[in-house]
Design an enzyme around this catalytic site. Structure first.
Site, PDB file in Angstrom:
ATOM      1  CB  SER A  83      -0.953  -0.048   1.194  1.00 51.35           C
ATOM      2  OG  SER A  83      -1.969   0.913   1.075  1.00 51.35           O
ATOM      3  CG  ASP A  91       7.705   4.612 -11.550  1.00 51.61           C
ATOM      4  OD1 ASP A  91       8.144   3.488 -11.212  1.00 51.61           O
ATOM      5  OD2 ASP A  91       6.569   4.776 -12.024  1.00 51.61           O
ATOM      6  CE  LYS A 110      -4.766  -1.957   0.788  1.00 54.69           C
ATOM      7  NZ  LYS A 110      -4.764  -0.505   0.483  1.00 54.69           N
TER       8      LYS A 110
END
Length: 547
Positions: free
Chosen positions: A295, A306, A320
């Site tokens: 999460s 990224d 999640k």
């Protein structure tokens, strides 16, 4: 004409079962009750059950069962929290509560104190790890009580008195303690230290209301001690407040870099963007993850991956990618409903696939194919080549964050270990064993070892302790049929040693023992040497996979 006036017996035979079912459902009475009230179908049915059902019913339990079933048909993370548990869950999110400052374990009809918070009310009143809680304000604290009942007896307003009866096995005494309740802060970033003169380490256990502030305090203290590069440990961090994770990501990223974005059918897209005011935008950064990293932790790890701001190290995270919003109901219960999906800056969804089988979904992390997980994504034909980092590195979507560097020693690669260890951790058997069977030996170890490195180098857990711990574990019903082998013995030995490290040196000791045993630091030193190459820093961006 005569050919059309006969009775069609085959048609009658087809209708008879339907009529039989109708009569069977009607029972003896034939009256039809039409509910014309302007209520929804759900409410109408419960009204009818309350008024007309043949036996007495527990309406509240029926409602909760129906709600839980209804939510189970949506997704694995939408859930209902009954009133008696709502405050407990809110406490974890807030990061503070009013109480005694202890952690306890339920075992064999007894509550063991396994941790006493430093300078908390319980410590000041003389409670120790290993004490048994027998009674609180007249309530017998047996293992048969639910968590809500135990919490109700122990917790209370700040300044109120908890009158405890405890049993101290070391002196074979029953003791009465009057403990004034106080404000207890749950520290999410309690474990931080310098690995060497320039490399620091911070562990974040959860994202609660105080996490960002506590993280900044830890970071600033490490900077004063020479911090240049950082290991951020998100292993076993199951998430929490999204805003806290976003605030920490902001500390590492340049202005206008995307951290994450969320949207859902009834929620407009919401972008989280770095403001450029972060305080650690230059030093090298390693982020540790594992299969219990979930999460909000995955949002943080995904943002840093990224943007090529950190090397992600460990094994694949939980997966999640759904955002829940709490809705407090009139009776004090809480509905946590999935209202959006979150995405990493490159547009990846981290959410793994799911069905209506929630147990299968939760246990997926113990069924993973290690070979497939550690395969170079360029060689994995199942991965769509559509997501790339800022520097052009290939990224994977779905099923969690895939690390840049795998820690193979931390991956449980046998079904035996994968099914054994969660049960052992859940039972808290390591703490129980230490408090009940090694208390005298612990006293000697406390005098013998003054630092963690010396303890890790020189202390070995005796095989007899492992055997005794396994015997104790088998006395727990849900652990009695688990199989144990030489390989599981080694894993148990490692975690028992870490638990001893906790007893001698606290949370920092436990962390350092695990990291030393799993070669986390030595692997981190290797990664720091290859940092620019791993993140494709200073090289021409490419999506032709020529790196």
């Amino acid at each position: 004409m005569s050919g059309n006036t006969g009775i069609n017996n085959s048609g009658w035979r087809a209708v008879k079962p339907l009529l039989f079912a109708v009569f069977l459902a009607a029972g003896i009475t034939m009256g039809v009750h039409i509910n014309r009230e302007g209520k929804d179908k759900f409410s109408q049915i419960f009204d009818i059950i309350q008024k007309d059902y043949v036996d007495s019913t527990k309406t509240e339990q029926l409602q909760e069962d129906a709600i839980e079933y209804m939510l189970s048909q949506l997704d694995p993370h939408s859930n209902y929290i009954p009133p008696q548990l709502s405050e407990m869950t809110d406490r974890q999110i807030r990061g503070n509560y009013e109480g005694l400052g202890i952690d306890y374990i339920k075992f064999r009809d007894t509550l063991f104190v396994f941790n006493v918070y430093k300078e908390g009310p319980a410590e000041k009143a003389g409670l120790r790890s290993g004490d048994r809680l027998i009674m609180a304000n007249g309530v017998n604290l047996t293992d048969s009580l639910g968590n809500a009942q135990v919490q109700g007896a122990i917790l209370g307003e700040e300044g109120s008195i908890a009158r405890l009866l405890i049993y101290r096995r070391s002196s074979n005494q029953y003791l009465n303690k009057a403990v004034p309740r106080g404000q207890i802060i749950i520290n999410s970033s309690e474990v931080f230290y310098m690995v060497n003169k320039t490399l620091g380490y911070i562990q974040i256990e959860r994202f609660s209301g105080n996490t960002y502030k506590q993280f900044l305090a830890a970071l600033n203290l490490l900077k004063k001690n020479g911090l240049k590069d950082l290991i951020l440990d998100l292993r076993d961090n199951g998430g929490g407040l999204l805003n806290e994770a976003v605030a920490i990501a902001n500390e590492f990223l340049e202005k206008d870099q995307v951290i994450s974005y969320t949207y859902g059918l009834h929620r407009r897209r919401n972008d989280y963007i770095a403001d450029g005011n972060g305080t650690f935008k230059v030093g090298k950064l390693i982020v540790l993850i594992n299969h219990n990293t979930a999460s909000a932790s995955e949002i943080l790890a995904g943002a840093l991956q990224d943007n090529d701001r950190a090397v992600i190290m460990g094994n694949r995270s939980f997966g999640k990618g759904l955002v829940q919003e709490p809705f407090r109901l009139s009776d004090g219960s809480t509905l946590r409903l999935t209202i959006a999906r979150y995405y990493t800056p490159s547009g990846r969804s981290i959410q793994k696939t799911y069905t209506k089988n929630i147990e299968l979904y939760r246990n997926e992390i113990y069924q993973r194919d290690v070979q497939a997980d550690t395969m170079d994504p360029l060689l994995d034909s199942t991965i769509k080549k559509e997501f790339f980092s800022k520097n052009g590195r290939l990224l994977t979507a779905g099923g969690g964050i895939r690390p840049d560097v795998f820690l193979r020693d931390t991956i449980n690669d046998t079904t035996e270990i994968e099914t054994l260890m969660p049960g052992l951790f859940y039972s808290r058997i390591f703490d129980i064993y230490l408090l009940d069977y090694m208390s005298r030996e612990l006293a000697g170890l406390l005098r013998q070892y003054k630092d963690v490195n010396s303890f890790d180098r020189n202390y070995q857990v005796d095989a007899s302790h492992v055997n005794k711990l396994i015997t104790l574990a088998k006395s727990i019903p849900y652990l009695k049929n688990l199989k144990y082998s030489a390989k599981t013995n080694l894993v148990i030995q490692k975690h028992l040693k870490a638990a001893i490290g906790f007893r001698i040196f606290g949370e920092i000791g436990k962390s350092q023992v695990i990291n030393l045993e799993e070669d986390v630091f030595s692997k981190s030193f290797e990664v720091l040497k290859k940092y620019e190459r791993i993140l494709n820093i200073g090289r021409q961006k490419s999506r032709n996979f020529d790196y």
